[in-house]
Design a protein around this motif. Sequence first.
Motif, mmCIF file in Angstrom:
data_model
loop_
_atom_site.group_PDB
_atom_site.id
_atom_site.type_symbol
_atom_site.label_atom_id
_atom_site.label_comp_id
_atom_site.label_asym_id
_atom_site.label_seq_id
_atom_site.Cartn_x
_atom_site.Cartn_y
_atom_site.Cartn_z
ATOM 1 N N GLY A 72 2.380 -7.012 0.179
ATOM 2 C CA GLY A 72 2.158 -5.670 0.706
ATOM 3 C C GLY A 72 0.770 -5.155 0.359
ATOM 4 N N VAL A 73 0.352 -5.366 -0.886
ATOM 5 C CA VAL A 73 -0.971 -4.909 -1.323
ATOM 6 C C VAL A 73 -2.059 -5.604 -0.498
ATOM 7 C CG1 VAL A 73 -2.628 -4.954 -3.235
ATOM 8 C CG2 VAL A 73 -0.257 -4.310 -3.662
ATOM 9 N N VAL A 74 -1.879 -6.917 -0.275
ATOM 10 C CA VAL A 74 -2.879 -7.657 0.498
ATOM 11 C C VAL A 74 -2.923 -7.143 1.938
ATOM 12 C CG1 VAL A 74 -3.489 -9.915 1.428
ATOM 13 C CG2 VAL A 74 -2.747 -9.713 -0.935
ATOM 14 N N ALA A 75 -1.742 -6.916 2.538
ATOM 15 C CA ALA A 75 -1.716 -6.386 3.908
ATOM 16 C C ALA A 75 -2.393 -5.017 3.945
ATOM 17 C CB ALA A 75 -0.279 -6.281 4.412
ATOM 18 N N TYR A 76 -2.249 -4.260 2.876
ATOM 19 C CA TYR A 76 -2.912 -2.950 2.797
ATOM 20 C C TYR A 76 -4.428 -3.107 2.833
ATOM 21 C CZ TYR A 76 -4.426 1.539 0.911
ATOM 22 O OH TYR A 76 -5.051 2.739 0.719
ATOM 23 N N THR A 77 -4.975 -3.968 1.954
ATOM 24 C CA THR A 77 -6.431 -4.111 1.916
ATOM 25 C C THR A 77 -6.958 -4.802 3.178
ATOM 26 O OG1 THR A 77 -6.397 -6.255 0.795
ATOM 27 C CG2 THR A 77 -6.416 -4.316 -0.605
ATOM 28 N N LEU A 78 -6.120 -5.656 3.784
ATOM 29 C CA LEU A 78 -6.582 -6.400 4.959
ATOM 30 C C LEU A 78 -6.517 -5.587 6.241
ATOM 31 C CD1 LEU A 78 -5.177 -10.057 4.834
ATOM 32 C CD2 LEU A 78 -7.555 -9.351 5.069
ATOM 33 N N VAL A 79 -5.470 -4.776 6.381
ATOM 34 C CA VAL A 79 -5.247 -4.116 7.666
ATOM 35 C C VAL A 79 -5.366 -2.597 7.560
ATOM 36 C CG1 VAL A 79 -3.715 -3.915 9.654
ATOM 37 C CG2 VAL A 79 -3.668 -5.981 8.266
ATOM 38 N N VAL A 80 -4.669 -2.017 6.572
ATOM 39 C CA VAL A 80 -4.630 -0.559 6.510
ATOM 40 C C VAL A 80 -6.013 0.011 6.195
ATOM 41 C CG1 VAL A 80 -3.606 1.432 5.366
ATOM 42 C CG2 VAL A 80 -2.222 -0.589 5.834
ATOM 43 N N VAL A 81 -6.716 -0.591 5.235
ATOM 44 C CA VAL A 81 -8.021 -0.057 4.844
ATOM 45 C C VAL A 81 -9.021 -0.084 6.005
ATOM 46 C CG1 VAL A 81 -10.001 -0.388 3.304
ATOM 47 C CG2 VAL A 81 -7.674 -0.499 2.392
ATOM 48 N N PRO A 82 -9.201 -1.232 6.685
ATOM 49 C CA PRO A 82 -10.148 -1.214 7.818
ATOM 50 C C PRO A 82 -9.708 -0.286 8.946
ATOM 51 C CG PRO A 82 -9.516 -3.472 7.255
ATOM 52 C CD PRO A 82 -8.684 -2.586 6.425
ATOM 53 N N MET A 83 -8.375 -0.193 9.214
ATOM 54 C CA MET A 83 -7.919 0.660 10.300
ATOM 55 C C MET A 83 -7.875 2.127 9.900
ATOM 56 S SD MET A 83 -4.903 -1.544 12.184
ATOM 57 C CE MET A 83 -4.092 -0.013 12.651
ATOM 58 N N LYS A 84 -7.943 2.353 8.608
ATOM 59 C CA LYS A 84 -7.951 3.712 8.037
ATOM 60 C C LYS A 84 -6.636 4.473 8.233
ATOM 61 C CE LYS A 84 -12.869 4.453 7.828
ATOM 62 N NZ LYS A 84 -13.374 3.275 8.564
#
Lengths: 249, 336, 284
Positions: free
Chosen positions: C124-136
Motif C-alpha cells: 500500500g505504501v509503495v502504491a501511494y508513493t508510485l501513484v497517489v503522490v504523482p497524481m496528487k
Amino acid sequence: MDTKISVKNLDAFYGKNKVLKNISIDIPRNKVVAIIGPSGCGKSTFLRCLNRMHEVVGGTITGSILVDGEDLTKTDPVLIRKRLGMVFQKPNPFPTMSIFNNVAAGLRFNGVRNKKVLAPIVEKSLKQAALWDEVKDNLEDSGVNISGGQQQRLCIARTLAVDPEVILMDEPASALDPISTSKIEELIFELKKNYTIVIVTHNMQQAARVSDFTAFFYMGELIEYDKTTKIFTNPANKKTEEYVTGRFG
Amino acid sequence: MINSEIQPDIENSRVEINNTAVRPPGFFKKVFGTYNLGDFIFERLTLLFAVLVFLLVILMGYEMYVGSKISIDKFGWSFLTNSVWDPVQEIYGALPIIYGTIVSSFLALVISVPLSIGIAIFLSEVSPGWLEKPLSFLVELLAGIPSVVYGLWGIFVLVPWIRTDVEPFLSEHLGFLPFFRGAPYGFGMLAAVLILAIMILPIVSSISRDILRSVPQSQREAALALGATRWQSTKIVLKDAKSGILGATMLGLGRAVGETMAVTMVIGNRAVISPSLFDPSYTMASVIANEFTEATSEMYLSALIQLALVLFVLTIIINAMAKLLVWSMERKLGTR
Amino acid sequence: MNPSKFFHVKRKITSAVMMSLSLVATLIAVIPLILIFYYTISKGITYLNIDFFVAMPKPVGESGGGMANAIVGTLMLIGIGGAIGIPVGVMSGTYLSEFGNNKFGATVRFLTDVLSGVPSIVVGVVAYTLVVVPMKHFSAFAGGIALGILMIPTITRTTEEMIKLVPHSIREAGLALGIPKWKTTILIVLKTAWKGIATGILLGLSRAAGETAPLLFTALGNRFWSTNVMQPMASLTVYIYDYAKSPFEDWNNQAWTAALVLIIMISMLSLLFRIITRSKFKTK
C-alpha cells in the motif's frame, strides 16, 4: 536409388556430451528404414535430429540434413516439422481435445478453421490410420478415453492430417499389446506407398518384418546400413552380427 | 557406409558447437533463418513480464528509500533506537514500535507453534483418512477469513472477553508478575497476541503438516517394526523434520510481523514500552495503517515510509531464512 | 509387575497421552473458527436486507441504509487488480516454466517468494508513493495497482507449477505437428493447465477481495456512489474497518453484515470458478 533424406557428417550434443558421431546416411523415398541398436546408442536422438526435435530438449547439432536437397538445419523448425511428422513411443493425444480435434489440431493451429474443410481430412486421416470404423460414432469424445492402441493410431492419424512427406516413428509399438502392435505394423506397410518412413525400434523381429533397409547404431555411431535382409542374414560387421543374433543389447 | 571416425575430444567439440549454423546465430538469422518468428517474439514477451516482476521488487525498495530519504538523513540509525515517537514535536524514534512488533509476534508464536505442531501431528500421524480432509479444509478456511473480519471479531468478542474474564483472572492469580499488572482495558498487547496466534495457526500448521508428510514412510515403519510406540515413531519423524518446522515457524513469524488490520483494531495503538501485556502497544504495520492518512507534514510521512522500509527489509530477511530452512530439510531428506 | 512390563505400559500410556494432546490441539484450533463464523453469521444476518445491497450509506446518526457503493467498489477494485495481476502473473509464470531454467529464472523465482512475504500494508505504501503522490489524489486506480501487485506472486507460482505438471510429451506432440512453440504453449499447454491456473487466479482474487491495509491510503474509501477509477472508491473491507471503530451501534452492526457479505462474495467467487472450470469431458 531415389534419395529422400541425405544426412551428412551429423554430430549431436547434449551440452558437452557428444551423443551422435559423424553420421552420414541416405534414406530412400517411399521405403521403410529401421534404426536398431542397444539402448543409449543414439537411435532416438538421430530420429529427433531429423525434425529438429532434438533442440527442444536443449540439444545442439552440427553437419547437414538435406531433404530433397534443402538443408533442414538452416530453415524454420516449424516448417520442417510439418514436412516430417513424428509418432512417439507413448501415445500422447491432447487430453483437452476430442478425437476430431486431436486429428485436426495440426491444421487448425496453422490457420485452417473451417469445419467443412477439416472434416474430410479428419475422416481420410483416420481411415488411413485404420481407426475410422472404431471411432466414427464418437468423434466428440475425449482423445484419452480410448485404448492405448487406439490412442497410438489416433496419434498417427493426427500426424497424417498435416500431410507430411516423411513419418518418423520412435518405437511406436513399444507401449502396446501384441494385437495393437500388429495393427501398427500393417499400417506401416500401407503407409509406405505414399510416405517415407523412418522407424526406431528395439524389437529386431519388428525391424525385420516392416523395413526395407536397416541401420545399426552403436555408441553414437552408425556401424552398418544396408538392405534389411542383408543385415539380418549376412551382416558385414561383427558387432552387428553379435547384436542381431542377440548376443548383447 | 561404415563410420569409424575417432571421436574428437570434448573440448574441441565445444568449439565446434559455437560455430554451428543452428546455434547461436545472430539476431537476423534468429528471426529469418533457423528460428520461428512467432516463437522468438513469444519468448521475449514472456521474458518482458518476468523482468517486470524483477523490476517491481527492486522498484519497491527504491521507492521507499527515496520516500524516506529526509527521515533517514535526519535521524539515521537513531530512528531504530530512539524511544520517542512524537509527531507533534516531529521526533520519530521507532524503538517502542519495533518492541511492540517483536513482542507481539514472538508471543503469538509461543502460543501458536505448539498448537500447530499438534495439529500437524494429528493430521499426518494420527487422524484416520476420512477425518483428515474435512479438518484440513477447516484449517484452510481459517486462513481464508479476511484480516479485517478477525479485527471486527476481536473488537466485539475477544476484547470484551479479555476485559471481563481473562485479565481479572490473570491479575488475581498471576498479578505478582510484572506482565499481568494494570487496569484491564481489553485493548492491548494480550488481545493482539491472541488474535495473531489464531491468524498464523493455519499457515504454520499446514506447512508443518506437509513437512511431516514429506518424511518418508519407511522411517515410521522402521521405528514401529523395532517395537516403538506411535509417539516414539512420531518423535523420530519430528527430529527429521526439525529444520522444516523451524522454517514454517519463520514463515509464521513473517506473517505475524506484517499483519496489519486485526492488530491495529485490538492493540490499543500507543507507542510505549511496557512489560504488562494489559497495556496498549503498537506495531510497525499498525502505525502505518493508523497514521498514514493523518500524516500532514513531509517529515511525518517520510518517517512512516521509513517504517515501511524497515518492515519490508525485516520480512525479506525472515522469509529468506524460512526458505533456506525448508530447503535444507528437503535436501537432507532428498525429497527434492 | 516386572520392570520391563512396567516400562512397556508406561510407554504405551505416554504415547496415548501425546497422541490425544494432538487431537486437543486440533480441537482448540477449530474453536476460534466456529466462534468467528457464528458471530459473523448471527450478527450479520440480523441487518441483512435488500437495502444493504441497493441503498447508499446513510449520514451519521440516521439508521438504515446500505453499502451498494462498497459492493460495487470491491468488485471494481479486484477487477483492476486482476487486470494487472493476472496477465503479469500468467506471463511471468509461463516464462519461468518454459524458459526460466537459468540464473535469471531462479532470481525471479526468489523475488516472487520475497514478494509473497511482503506485508500488504507495505505494498500500500509503495502504491501511494508510485501513484497517489504523482497524481496528487487518492484513487481506485492506486488501490487496484496495490491489489494487483499482491496477486502477482500467487498467480506466478501457481502458473509455473501447473504448467510444469503438463507432461512433456504433450508439448512434443504439438511441436512435432509443426505447430509453433508459442501456439503449442498457449493453445495446448496452457489450455491443459488452465484449471490449476484458474485456481491460483481465484486464490489471488479472493485474497485481494479481503485486503484492507493496502486500500487505506490508495483507494481510501468513498461515502458516495462512484465508479470513476481516478477517484477514491469505497470497498467493503475499509467500511468494515471504519464502522467497527465507530461509536455508533448501528454502524457496528452494519460492519458485521458487511463482513458476512464479504465472506459470501469470496465463497461465491470460488464457486463460480469451480463451475466454469468443470471438465468438458465427463469421465476422467
